[in-house]
Design a protein around this motif. Structure first.
Motif, mmCIF file in Angstrom:
data_model
loop_
_atom_site.group_PDB
_atom_site.id
_atom_site.type_symbol
_atom_site.label_atom_id
_atom_site.label_comp_id
_atom_site.label_asym_id
_atom_site.label_seq_id
_atom_site.Cartn_x
_atom_site.Cartn_y
_atom_site.Cartn_z
ATOM 1 N N ARG A 20 1.606 1.781 -3.507
ATOM 2 C CA ARG A 20 0.368 2.090 -4.216
ATOM 3 C C ARG A 20 0.049 3.579 -4.014
ATOM 4 O O ARG A 20 -0.345 4.276 -4.948
ATOM 5 C CB ARG A 20 -0.767 1.207 -3.693
ATOM 6 N N THR A 21 0.242 4.050 -2.794
ATOM 7 C CA THR A 21 0.003 5.467 -2.512
ATOM 8 C C THR A 21 0.978 6.356 -3.280
ATOM 9 O O THR A 21 0.590 7.379 -3.853
ATOM 10 C CB THR A 21 0.140 5.741 -0.999
ATOM 11 N N SER A 22 2.245 5.956 -3.311
ATOM 12 C CA SER A 22 3.260 6.781 -3.979
ATOM 13 C C SER A 22 3.121 6.766 -5.490
ATOM 14 O O SER A 22 3.630 7.662 -6.173
ATOM 15 C CB SER A 22 4.667 6.294 -3.604
ATOM 16 N N LYS B 163 0.827 -1.210 0.000
ATOM 17 C CA LYS B 163 0.000 0.000 0.000
ATOM 18 C C LYS B 163 0.865 1.266 0.000
ATOM 19 O O LYS B 163 0.434 2.322 -0.497
ATOM 20 C CB LYS B 163 -0.963 -0.001 1.187
ATOM 21 N N LEU B 164 2.097 1.176 0.563
ATOM 22 C CA LEU B 164 2.984 2.342 0.525
ATOM 23 C C LEU B 164 3.293 2.719 -0.917
ATOM 24 O O LEU B 164 3.212 3.893 -1.307
ATOM 25 C CB LEU B 164 4.287 2.049 1.277
ATOM 26 N N ARG C 81 -0.078 13.074 -2.666
ATOM 27 C CA ARG C 81 -0.569 11.694 -2.588
ATOM 28 C C ARG C 81 -0.537 11.155 -1.159
ATOM 29 O O ARG C 81 -1.363 10.329 -0.780
ATOM 30 C CB ARG C 81 0.244 10.795 -3.519
ATOM 31 N N PHE C 82 0.431 11.613 -0.360
ATOM 32 C CA PHE C 82 0.519 11.168 1.035
ATOM 33 C C PHE C 82 -0.197 12.125 1.985
ATOM 34 O O PHE C 82 -0.143 11.935 3.200
ATOM 35 C CB PHE C 82 1.987 11.023 1.450
ATOM 36 N N ASP C 83 -0.850 13.159 1.434
ATOM 37 C CA ASP C 83 -1.599 14.138 2.222
ATOM 38 C C ASP C 83 -0.728 14.745 3.323
ATOM 39 O O ASP C 83 -1.120 14.819 4.490
ATOM 40 C CB ASP C 83 -2.856 13.491 2.830
ATOM 41 N N PRO D 220 9.205 7.197 -0.641
ATOM 42 C CA PRO D 220 7.926 6.930 0.029
ATOM 43 C C PRO D 220 8.067 6.775 1.544
ATOM 44 O O PRO D 220 7.209 7.239 2.304
ATOM 45 C CB PRO D 220 7.447 5.628 -0.625
ATOM 46 N N CYS E 263 8.294 10.079 3.199
ATOM 47 C CA CYS E 263 6.962 10.686 3.312
ATOM 48 C C CYS E 263 6.230 10.134 4.535
ATOM 49 O O CYS E 263 5.523 10.873 5.241
ATOM 50 C CB CYS E 263 6.146 10.416 2.052
#
Length: 649
Positions: A297-299, A294-295, A507-509, A350, A353
């Motif tokens: 995927r977010t990045s 998921k890390l 993307r990581f808000d 990532p 972040c």
């Protein structure tokens, strides 16, 4: 309406057609001299001379055609694919029956090329319809050319280039441009043969790639060949083996083993950078090797970088699969592993972040400069691997700067000052900078990209640094500055990088509390000075030919005995040097002094300390410097102090 004129005709009308002009540019686009052009204004033409980079490109591309012609004359049934000009020459890929090309074959091909050059026939350009081109190359049995043509956009203008006599005319599907005649190609050398997969994909047929080079004069070619021989002598794979710095083993494909001496240099580079980080205000962190998918995927890396990532999983992931999932076969298993298996990190951004977003941040903490020497893994295709310069396991002097948008200019300037300080230390003087802009496949809005590209351009201008634009070569998340460093052999290598990224914080808000008490989005600056330590190691090793400066050399001095009568003094000297923090060895073997000196020079010791009876009686060392020659008898303390001084970068 008047007929179009060629650049040759237009230049002749002005009396400006010099012998060394091989092409022209019009509005930045390259044309050969024999292709009719739209303009009738000779002043719109900029002549391209044979000695200029664009002129060399035209010469080399034309030479590739002559080489392919020679190959097909000598080896009937050989199919041609592509033959571009490259930085130092050209290559052409062939599908040759009956085994690979040999060194003897290269000599025969060169001889035939000289005969084709001697024929001095014109290169002739011909526009052809798509269907006619496909039909032509099908009739010739050139299946790869057919594949190339069929992949071209249907509305693209297609051209052929021909050369040769009527009884033997060679034709290629090619956009050009080319020199006017084969007779202009007078300084040619074929250099090597290698394997290459069609379209760079190992699932496709293996082709034979012949490399060569061409220059406008024999003198220029001779100088280039001299540099090639020098490059072979400096090849980091050769020097690394001679100096026992690193090795590769099939148990870890393309993942280097650093031996004790190589590990010393490697760690010394880290130590050097760490010391500078303290002065530059960087904090160092250590982050995990494995991350939940998921890390990534977010990045966005799973969507843009998945094929270069290594995955790992545990048996319980397979055990959790239902019988229904297993019944679907391999594809179902692969999809589950792809979506749920952990990823070995191919980059650090990532995880940085994740650290930034772990708690509330204040504007007072910005800029936050965070460094990470974590080991990274990327799956590089087999055809791209090359010693230390392209590996699958490596470290970077990686760091990220989280800052407010208004701080980007100052951080860019600070990075540029830092970068040039480091490269001066290692003797790299000529550095070309390129601003790589948005690629077609990217994340983020055009507005964000506009601001990012403008910020980097303004930072370079503020620092007074000239740069080129590399259209579409940016990362998928932001534009970047690329630093192309020229080594002692005048070869250019891309090493450091500086990237402006407004997208990962989005993307990581990520946010910080500004002076107004409200949340604001930070900008993330990715930066590396060495880049990959492995790649820098390889390039620097060739730059210095293994002659590391005293501060970086794994062994700084060696004590050489004239006879066994001075063994005790030599051992005492060696031990005293070590006590002073100097990395010293001894050679008190039964070899003659000449052999000891020769072996020490091959091992690239910065200092050779010869001791005989006279030195033992006077408490001195007979010092020979690798770089400065004979220094004569020097007292022990004076020599030790000199080496200690030189042990600082």
């Amino acid at each position: 309406m008047s007929a179009k004129q060629t650049p040759k005709q237009l230049l002749l009308s002005q009396g400006k057609l010099d012998k060394d002009i091989v092409a022209v540019t019009i509005g930045g686009k390259l044309f050969d001299l024999h292709t009719p052009v739209e303009t009738t204004d000779p002043t719109a033409l900029t002549p391209v001379r044979a000695t200029e980079p664009l002129g060399l490109e035209v010469i080399r591309h034309s030479t590739a055609h002559v080489m392919a012609d020679a190959v097909q004359r000598l080896f009937p049934g050989t199919k041609v694919t592509i033959g571009p000009a490259i930085e130092d020459g050209f290559y052409y890929d062939f599908d040759k029956p009956n085994g690979p090309f040999t060194e003897e074959d290269l000599a025969k091909i060169e001889e035939t090329m000289r005969a084709i050059v001697k024929e001095d026939t014109e290169f002739r350009r011909e526009v052809i319809a798509r269907d006619a081109a496909i039909r032509l190359f099908k009739e010739m049995g050139e299946t790869y050319k057919v594949d190339i043509i069929e992949r071209r956009p249907v509305d693209e203008e297609l051209t052929l280039y021909r050369h040769g006599k009527p009884d033997h005319e060679w034709v290629d599907f090619c956009a050009g441009p080319h020199v006017p005649r084969t007779g202009l190609l007078k300084a040619v050398k074929l250099t090597s043969v290698a394997g290459a997969y069609w379209r760079g994909d190992e699932r496709n047929p293996m082709l034979q790639r012949i490399y060569g080079t061409a220059f406008p004069s024999q003198d220029a070619l001779k100088e280039h060949l001299r540099q090639l021989e020098e490059a072979k002598a400096r090849d980091h794979r050769k020097v690394g083996k001679e100096l026992e710095l690193f090795l590769f083993d099939p148990v870890a494909p393309a993942m280097p083993f650093f031996l004790p001496k190589g590990a010393f240099v490697y760690n010394k580079l880290f130590e050097y950078m760490r010391d500078l980080y303290v002065k530059q205000g960087y904090d160092e962190v250590i982050t995990p090797q494995l991350f939940d998918p998921k890390l990534f995927r977010t990045s966005g890396h799973l969507g843009h970088y998945s094929e270069n990532m290594y995955r790992v999983w545990t048996e319980d992931l397979l055990a959790e699969m239902t019988d229904e999932e297993k019944a679907k076969g391999f594809d179902a298993v692969a999809e589950k592993l792809r979506s749920q298996s952990f990823g070995i990190k191919p980059m650090n951004c990532p995880s940085h972040c994740a650290i930034f977003g772990a708690r509330k941040r204040s504007y007072r903490e910005l800029p936050w400069r965070v460094a990470d020497f974590g080991r990274l893994h990327r799956y590089e295709r087999g055809g791209t691997l090359h010693g230390l310069s392209r590996v699958r396991s490596f470290c970077q002097d990686d760091a990220h700067i989280f800052c407010a948008e208004e701080q980007v200019g100052a951080e860019t300037k600070a990075f540029l000052d830092f970068f040039y300080q480091v490269y001066r230390t290692f003797g790299f003087e000529k550095i070309d900078v390129k601003l790589a802009t948005r690629p077609d496949s990217r994340i983020g809005s055009d507005e964000l990209w506009d601001r990012a590209e403008a910020a980097l351009a303004e930072g370079l201008k503020a620092a007074g640094i000239e740069y080129e634009i590399s259209e579409g070569e940016g990362a998928f998340y932001g534009p970047k500055l690329e630093f192309h460093v020229q080594d002692v052999l005048k070869r250019s290598w891309q090493l450091g990088t500086f990237q402006y990224d407004p997208n990962l914080p989005e993307r990581f808000d990520l946010s910080y509390i500004g002076t107004d008490g409200k949340e604001h989005r930070p900008v993330m600056l990715h930066r590396a000075i060495f880049g990959s330590l492995e790649r820098f190691f390889a390039i620097y090793l060739e730059h210095c030919a293994g002659n590391f400066p005293t501060w970086l050399s794994p062994r700084q001095a060696i004590v050489l005995t004239v006879s066994d009568k001075v063994d005790s003094y030599a051992l005492e000297s060696r031990d005293k040097l070590i006590a002073r923090g100097i990395r010293a060895d001894i050679d008190n073997s039964a070899d003659k002094l000449g052999a000891k000196i020769r072996n020490a020079r091959l091992a690239r010791y910065p200092y050779l300390c010869v001791v005989g009876q006279k030195e033992a009686e006077t408490g001195t060392l007979g010092v020979r410097s690798r770089d400065r020659g004979e220094l004569g008898a020097i007292s022990f303390d004076e020599f030790a102090e000199m080496v200690v001084r030189e042990s600082q970068p």
